[in-house]
Design an enzyme around this catalytic site. Sequence first.
Site, PDB file in Angstrom:
ATOM      1  N   ASP A 146      74.951  11.966  31.288  1.00 29.89           N
ATOM      2  CA  ASP A 146      73.696  13.364  31.677  1.00 29.89           C
ATOM      3  C   ASP A 146      74.997  14.377  32.280  1.00 29.89           C
ATOM      4  OD1 ASP A 146      72.111  15.017  31.326  1.00 29.89           O
ATOM      5  OD2 ASP A 146      70.855  14.147  33.590  1.00 29.89           O
ATOM      6  N   ASN A 198      74.364  17.781  27.593  1.00 29.90           N
ATOM      7  CA  ASN A 198      74.426  16.121  27.379  1.00 29.90           C
ATOM      8  C   ASN A 198      74.087  15.737  26.088  1.00 29.90           C
ATOM      9  OD1 ASN A 198      71.609  16.886  28.942  1.00 29.90           O
ATOM     10  ND2 ASN A 198      71.572  15.157  27.293  1.00 29.90           N
ATOM     11  N   GLU A 244      66.895  16.471  26.354  1.00 31.60           N
ATOM     12  CA  GLU A 244      66.259  15.304  26.857  1.00 31.60           C
ATOM     13  C   GLU A 244      65.084  14.958  25.504  1.00 31.60           C
ATOM     14  OE1 GLU A 244      67.143  17.048  29.313  1.00 31.60           O
ATOM     15  OE2 GLU A 244      69.139  15.076  29.612  1.00 31.60           O
TER      16      GLU A 244
END
Lengths: 515, 253
Positions: free
Chosen positions: A286, A243, A175
């Site tokens: 995700d 992801n 992220e």
Amino acid sequence: MKHLSVYLWACLAWSQTPDTDWLHYGRNLSGWRYSELSQINSSNVNELTLEWVFQTNVPGKLETTPLVKDNVMYITAAENNAFALDLATGKQIWKYAKEVPRDLQACCGLVNRGFAMLGDTLFKVNVEATLVALDSKTGNVLWETVIDDYRKGYSATVAPLVVKDKVVVGIAGAEFGTRGFIDAYDARTGKRAWRFWTVAGPGEFGGESWPRDTQAFQRGGGSTWVTGTYDPELNLIYWGTGNPGPDMNGDVRPGDNLFTCSLVALDGDTGKRKWHFQYTPHDVHDWDATEDPVLLDVVHEGRKVKAVAMANRNGFYYALDRTNGRLLAAKAYTKVSWAKDIDKNGRPILIPGQDPTPDGNVACPGGGGGHNWQPTAYSPQTGLYYFTSSDGCHTYYMTNQEYVEGQWYQGSTFNGEGLYPKGSIVAVDPATGDTRWRWEMVSPPSGGLMATAGGFVFGGDPQGYFFALDAKTGKPVWHKQLGGTVIAGPMSYSRNGRQFVTVAAGQSVFTFALK
Amino acid sequence: MRLFCWLLGFLLPAALVAQNPFAGNAKEIDVGRGLFRIACTPCHGIRAQGGRGPDLTLGIYNNGNKDEDLFRVIQNGVPGTEMPGYTRFGDDNSWRLVAYIRSLTLRQEKPSQGSAAAGETLFWGKGACGQCHKVGGRGGPMGPDLTRVGRKRSLAYLRQSVVDPNADLTPGFFKITVVTKERRTISGVQRNFDNFSTQFMTVDGKLHSFQREELNSCEREFTSLMPPYRNLSEAELNDLLAYLVSLRGEVAQ
């Protein structure tokens, strides 16, 4: 005479329940989370009572799977804490603590999922992306190695996996625009032995699945924050990847984005890729493939096949041939809106119009996926594979976002407002993915599972219950309110003829046994 | 010299007050929106119109209305509430969030046309709202406490909540219905609803607690037990809304 009968009884109990440890995150290297102990069974489960509680007094989520060896239990906690506990009483033997850098950023809590162990040495990651080796007798640091620079957005939460004389770890930070990898370190010295990049670079195999002449691959995600498994016969390590980055904006990274949302099989000595299988090419929801890759044998078209099972976040259960990565079976275990099915090569048959948009677009499963990272269990007794599932949908939003090193780089978010997803524990036939039973829960699940030869699946929930389900039917047979969310996987061990079951809930560790 | 001292007296404190370097900057506001969507939406909603946390589009805030107040709340959180601090975002990102939140308040609502005094009478009288809702310690415990609702929710949201309570449910205030082994049906507002038990409150203010195994059935509906107030005249509705908007927590406890 009376004394003799007591000793005889103790000997009988001991012979039926010999001392049993729990030495790996997933109980065995195949990740089964199956305890062969059966002292706690349907005839006496109602007598299961609390033996002791250990309060860590560490704020944050407690995700540890305890290890048990000799007369000691080893647990890790959030914010770089770890403890050794006396097995009989839960009393602290030693504590390890290290200050977390104030400028560290992590997506989902400063958590830790547990130790790995080799001989008398314990290994754990610290959240600022270091790997530390501790003397199990004292908690003293033997060595500490920097895995990578936390200022770039890397962090570490995974329980390491010991393979021969090496300690294998994964990394978190997809992220934050990082490039993921799997590392192996010399268990004795802490020197890095190899690194496998989970995002293929230009000119490398898979590099063409990223846009040319951009830095997209450097920010490509593919983190590896859940412990893999190891097959000693094939000498292969199996590890799931997360992801691609940025999560919800695929426009900046056209292509399949190898090896994100994949399972990679790596040589146990060199870390070289033997094969890979990508569950979700070009993911925009995700749907990390950071779920337990569980090694089990299945019967496929009349022959026994060495398989690797995964209940993927994208809503499908998969069984692959673990010698070559070929698809054996794929089946949806929860509501799926983004793909009609999985084709024979393992590629999803997409349903158009499911991608995130600036104003929001509903897709199923939701952002945490169907099954998330929480520990799963396989029982050779029932032949069933057990995992938790969030059942429902989310609204997915896409926002353009400029990359800034070390900062959030998610390309927006997902949100469950007004959608009220629920949850379940699912038992599937690992050969086909056919659901054998489903125990419905009032909300998305939070905790991991363990199967036992006593015929149970133990698990916990967000509302603080620790419970046992009948492994054959899914019917709840026992529960106890622990007053804190259960996130970790339960574990079991035995000493002096007694079986114990341990689980972390809230900020504490609870151990149960028969009276 | 006197003028200089006067100027210094005025300018020095002004210089110490933190300024938002990104105020009104469209590009930075967009970055702020991205951050907001990641970090803030679980409580404040995807449109920042509140939910578990307050509506942030009203231009009035619980802990001060200046940019520096918003910055401080983002950085440090609010002790005693669920709002955590986000020092990890750093100063620049916190200012970007402030700039984004400020951009939302540019579309100010027209104030309610009604009379708050008449609305208060309606609330405690004909409307019987106080049977389920508390304001400043007075009223019933079943529904959400409305003591500060004028800070938390917009006029448009409140209007919708009065005439169509199911349009957006306050999290946790769902309808629980159980049927006992004696075939008695009881409905109330959720206090807890888990895999093994439920606790809920009925309209008489009584708290009920059941283990699932004691019941024939135990269901949760994502609906509100509040009746829709569609029979109010437009004038009455405006009065009631004027009263609700006036509830800012400044009620004698």
